[in-house]
Scaffold this motif. Structure first.
Motif, mmCIF file in Angstrom:
data_model
loop_
_atom_site.group_PDB
_atom_site.id
_atom_site.type_symbol
_atom_site.label_atom_id
_atom_site.label_comp_id
_atom_site.label_asym_id
_atom_site.label_seq_id
_atom_site.Cartn_x
_atom_site.Cartn_y
_atom_site.Cartn_z
ATOM 1 N N GLY A 37 26.374 27.158 41.959
ATOM 2 C CA GLY A 37 25.603 25.701 41.748
ATOM 3 C C GLY A 37 25.915 24.989 40.473
ATOM 4 O O GLY A 37 25.532 23.837 40.421
ATOM 5 N N ARG A 38 26.579 25.512 39.597
ATOM 6 C CA ARG A 38 26.777 24.965 38.162
ATOM 7 C C ARG A 38 27.547 23.648 38.168
ATOM 8 O O ARG A 38 28.630 23.587 38.823
ATOM 9 C CB ARG A 38 27.220 25.892 37.117
ATOM 10 C CG ARG A 38 26.578 25.734 35.864
ATOM 11 C CD ARG A 38 27.246 26.743 34.835
ATOM 12 N NE ARG A 38 28.408 26.455 34.658
ATOM 13 C CZ ARG A 38 29.375 27.492 34.074
ATOM 14 N NH1 ARG A 38 28.664 28.533 33.279
ATOM 15 N NH2 ARG A 38 30.630 27.446 33.846
ATOM 16 N N THR A 39 26.980 22.511 37.597
ATOM 17 C CA THR A 39 27.527 21.295 37.597
ATOM 18 C C THR A 39 28.143 20.837 36.164
ATOM 19 O O THR A 39 27.374 21.377 35.236
ATOM 20 C CB THR A 39 26.986 20.085 37.946
ATOM 21 O OG1 THR A 39 25.588 20.034 37.315
ATOM 22 C CG2 THR A 39 26.509 20.461 39.576
ATOM 23 N N SER A 58 28.167 14.420 37.821
ATOM 24 C CA SER A 58 28.007 15.948 37.544
ATOM 25 C C SER A 58 28.795 16.617 38.423
ATOM 26 O O SER A 58 28.074 17.117 39.416
ATOM 27 C CB SER A 58 26.485 16.007 37.560
ATOM 28 O OG SER A 58 25.986 15.531 36.535
ATOM 29 N N PRO A 59 30.060 16.678 38.806
ATOM 30 C CA PRO A 59 30.869 17.466 39.669
ATOM 31 C C PRO A 59 30.603 18.935 39.335
ATOM 32 O O PRO A 59 30.286 19.510 38.315
ATOM 33 C CB PRO A 59 32.290 17.042 39.591
ATOM 34 C CG PRO A 59 32.393 16.794 38.191
ATOM 35 C CD PRO A 59 30.795 15.843 37.869
ATOM 36 N N LEU A 60 30.696 19.669 40.667
ATOM 37 C CA LEU A 60 30.651 21.106 40.519
ATOM 38 C C LEU A 60 31.716 21.708 39.552
ATOM 39 O O LEU A 60 32.738 21.191 39.350
ATOM 40 C CB LEU A 60 30.908 21.557 41.887
ATOM 41 C CG LEU A 60 29.687 21.749 42.761
ATOM 42 C CD1 LEU A 60 30.207 22.231 44.265
ATOM 43 C CD2 LEU A 60 28.495 22.304 42.192
ATOM 44 N N VAL A 61 31.419 22.695 38.853
ATOM 45 C CA VAL A 61 32.111 23.397 37.817
ATOM 46 C C VAL A 61 33.405 23.851 38.528
ATOM 47 O O VAL A 61 34.360 23.793 37.649
ATOM 48 C CB VAL A 61 31.503 24.364 36.923
ATOM 49 C CG1 VAL A 61 32.368 24.969 35.825
ATOM 50 C CG2 VAL A 61 30.484 23.393 36.011
ATOM 51 N N ARG A 62 33.109 24.726 39.578
ATOM 52 C CA ARG A 62 34.223 25.399 40.347
ATOM 53 C C ARG A 62 34.886 24.518 41.353
ATOM 54 O O ARG A 62 34.594 23.407 41.972
ATOM 55 C CB ARG A 62 33.610 26.548 41.007
ATOM 56 C CG ARG A 62 32.975 27.512 40.102
ATOM 57 C CD ARG A 62 32.549 28.707 40.946
ATOM 58 N NE ARG A 62 31.682 29.741 39.927
ATOM 59 C CZ ARG A 62 32.075 30.932 40.075
ATOM 60 N NH1 ARG A 62 32.882 31.475 40.709
ATOM 61 N NH2 ARG A 62 31.634 31.713 38.926
ATOM 62 N N HIS A 65 38.992 19.171 42.567
ATOM 63 C CA HIS A 65 38.343 17.974 42.990
ATOM 64 C C HIS A 65 39.554 16.995 43.012
ATOM 65 O O HIS A 65 40.176 16.585 42.146
ATOM 66 C CB HIS A 65 37.496 17.665 41.864
ATOM 67 C CG HIS A 65 36.439 18.525 41.546
ATOM 68 N ND1 HIS A 65 35.269 18.587 42.100
ATOM 69 C CD2 HIS A 65 36.256 19.454 40.540
ATOM 70 C CE1 HIS A 65 34.507 19.457 41.780
ATOM 71 N NE2 HIS A 65 35.148 20.120 40.807
ATOM 72 N N HIS A 120 35.862 26.296 32.720
ATOM 73 C CA HIS A 120 34.646 27.009 32.527
ATOM 74 C C HIS A 120 34.926 28.427 31.975
ATOM 75 O O HIS A 120 36.042 28.876 32.016
ATOM 76 C CB HIS A 120 33.731 26.902 33.824
ATOM 77 C CG HIS A 120 34.377 27.264 34.940
ATOM 78 N ND1 HIS A 120 34.277 28.913 35.215
ATOM 79 C CD2 HIS A 120 35.261 26.906 35.745
ATOM 80 C CE1 HIS A 120 35.036 28.918 36.601
ATOM 81 N NE2 HIS A 120 35.479 27.819 36.749
#
Length: 120
Positions: A37-39, A58-62, A65, A120
């Motif tokens: 859930g990291r953003t 703050s979109p999700l890192v994974r 998009h 990331h």
């Protein structure tokens, strides 16, 4: 006051301080190391072909998009670098690396960006 009571009182303060520090570090570790859930902290702001400004905070890192409506300018105000793609599925040639706190503006004759991933 007895000597024993004074001794225990002196030991209690460092123990309480050490416990508070340990608790704070545990909380930071649990929130900072969560991969699913990291953003990316901060907004991604882009301008569509029709000059509409869109902000994704703050979109999700994974993941990939999409940039609905395409983007002729992208402002990366997150704390993580990103890669912009001309395709809708974050594949293909012609990608651009956009570092944190920078903006990419395309020339009018250039195709728009359709998606992005976060590094990331």
């Amino acid at each position: 006051m007895s000597v024993t009571a004074t001794f225990h009182r002196r030991l209690r303060r460092p123990r309480v301080a050490a416990g508070a520090v340990l608790l704070a570090l545990t909380a930071l570790g649990a929130s900072g190391c969560s991969g699913l859930g990291r953003t990316a902290v901060g907004p991604v702001i882009y301008t569509t072909e029709r000059d509409v400004e869109v902000m994704e905070n703050s979109p999700l890192v994974r993941g990939c998009h999409p940039l609905p409506g395409g983007a002729k300018a992208v402002d990366n105000n997150t704390l993580i670098d990103m890669v912009l793609y001309r395709s809708r599925d974050c594949t293909g040639e012609g990608s651009t690396y956009l570092s944190t706190r920078l903006t990419d503006v395309d020339a009018p004759s250039t195709p728009v960006w359709r998606s992005y991933t976060l590094v990331h």
